[in-house]
Design an enzyme around this catalytic site. Structure first.
Site, PDB file in Angstrom:
ATOM      1  N   SER A  91      -0.318   3.177   3.106  1.00  0.00           N
ATOM      2  CA  SER A  91      -0.684   1.777   2.890  1.00  0.00           C
ATOM      3  C   SER A  91      -2.182   1.699   2.694  1.00  0.00           C
ATOM      4  CB  SER A  91      -0.273   0.912   4.090  1.00  0.00           C
ATOM      5  OG  SER A  91      -0.926  -0.345   4.052  1.00  0.00           O
ATOM      6  N   ASP A 249       2.928  -9.566   2.070  1.00  0.00           N
ATOM      7  CA  ASP A 249       1.661  -8.919   2.405  1.00  0.00           C
ATOM      8  C   ASP A 249       0.533  -9.923   2.185  1.00  0.00           C
ATOM      9  OD1 ASP A 249      -0.594  -7.273   2.577  1.00  0.00           O
ATOM     10  OD2 ASP A 249       0.335  -5.636   1.456  1.00  0.00           O
ATOM     11  N   CYS A 253      -2.818  -5.629  -1.519  1.00  0.00           N
ATOM     12  CA  CYS A 253      -1.899  -4.490  -1.471  1.00  0.00           C
ATOM     13  C   CYS A 253      -2.452  -3.284  -2.223  1.00  0.00           C
ATOM     14  CB  CYS A 253      -0.514  -4.855  -1.994  1.00  0.00           C
ATOM     15  SG  CYS A 253       0.721  -3.572  -1.685  1.00  0.00           S
ATOM     16  N   THR A 255      -1.350   0.161  -2.166  1.00  0.00           N
ATOM     17  CA  THR A 255      -0.365   1.012  -2.835  1.00  0.00           C
ATOM     18  C   THR A 255       0.307   0.257  -3.987  1.00  0.00           C
ATOM     19  OG1 THR A 255       1.176   0.404  -1.067  1.00  0.00           O
ATOM     20  CG2 THR A 255       0.126   2.557  -0.901  1.00  0.00           C
TER      21      THR A 255
END
Length: 344
Positions: A91, A249, A253, A255
């Site tokens: 992550s 999220d 983000c 990834t």
């Protein structure tokens, strides 16, 4: 008070997404490599994740990070990400939280103006370059895992939505990327529930129909999340990653934007050296850069960098009284979402 287990965590957030770093109470998880430890939690013994992540000790909108000595000689620290569905390999936002906590608490030495932290993850080595001043980790730039477009323009039949076109891509974990406009959705806080419901439905459909595996890393298989993509009026990237069992999220983000950049590169929509501003559903930002070309198992891939900020905001200690009937916690659909079928 009598506690049979005690765990201490330092809490941070990276551009809005909370990552709690375990600093005491967990010595190790079985496994010679971080990938082995990932498999142990997901396939052998999930009790530690449930203890830390679920209520009453955890909450839906956060991750909990386990920290280990590195299992490879070129790394400084190893970690795993515990979330509502399972343990995850990588992550970006949580790597920023991890780096910020390690340096600002002195768990790893801080060097100004820059400290390099090499992170051992189940998806490979990630290098964090932290800009540091006056004892503060001001900004972290991550050199991410090699990322690639796995399959473009995949059409899946989704219950309640019909045919939906997605791109499957890898950015440290696998994503299904969905253009939000095809479903008449916008990436806004007031649309969060609708985005979660649609993203969850797409996730279920992909699980039922596609077998997705990393060509070199046996521990990485299946999509971890869906991510809605779009742009704002200024042309900046906008995104919303949907995490099972049903939340968004808060960060842009890391990834997910690595996977998105790999798709853009595959389509000729991003050039080597080009940088983009990526915004989250709460308008926080990461800087996303196409840093290098590479290959993964003979297929074209890129090396992205992700840059963002982290802030420590608390210290949290949890424990378990042996008379407590919920040692593994609980989750309820009013806040966790109802996609319990997508849990590990």
């Amino acid at each position: 008070m009598r506690w049979q287990r005690t765990v201490t965590m330092v809490e941070a957030h990276a551009e809005g997404e909370v990552g709690r770093v375990v600093t005491g109470g967990v010595i190790d998880v079985p496994g010679k490599t971080i990938a082995d430890k990932l498999r142990h939690i997901n396939e052998v013994d999930d009790s530690l994740r449930r203890f830390l992540v679920f209520e009453p000790r955890g909450a839906a909108a956060m991750s909990t990070l386990l920290v280990f000595p590195p299992t490879r000689p070129d790394a400084d620290i190893g970690f795993l990400i515990l979330q509502g569905d399972k343990a995850h390999a990588m992550s970006g936002s949580n790597s920023i939280c991890l780096t910020t906590v390690l340096l600002e608490t002195g768990m790893l030495p801080m060097t100004e103006p820059e400290t390099i932290v090499r992170i051992d993850t189940a998806s490979g080595l990630v290098t964090a370059r932290a800009k540091c001043r006056d004892g503060k980790c001001e900004r972290v730039t991550l050199t991410m895992n090699p990322s690639f477009a796995h399959e473009l323009d995949v059409v899946v039949d989704v219950e309640g939505l019909g045919k939906v076109k997605v791109d499957i891509a890898y950015g440290g974990i696998f994503y299904a990327l969905i253009d939000a406009t095809q479903l008449g959705l916008e990436i806004r806080p007031d649309m969060a529930k609708r985005l979660v419901e649609a993203g969850t439905a797409v996730h279920r459909a992909i699980n039922a129909k596609l077998d997705i595996r990393h060509p070199e890393l046996e521990a990485i298989r299946g999509i971890s999340y869906t991510m809605f993509t779009g742009r704002n009026a200024a042309g900046e990237l906008k995104g919303a990653t949907i995490l099972p069992p049903g939340r968004i999220d808060r960060s842009p983000c890391g990834t997910g934007n690595s996977a998105r950049l790999a798709v853009a590169a595959a389509r000729g929509e991003a050039r080597l050296g080009e940088s983009f501003t990526a915004r989250s559903i709460i308008d926080s930002t990461f800087e996303v850069t196409y840093a290098a070309d590479t290959t993964v198992a003979g297929r074209p891939a890129i090396v992205p960098t992700i840059a963002g900020r982290g802030w420590i905001h608390g210290i949290h200690q949890v424990g378990w009284d042996p008379s407590d009937p919920y040692p593994h916690g609980y989750s309820v659909a009013d806040t966790w979402g109802d996609a319990f079928d997508l849990l590990n």
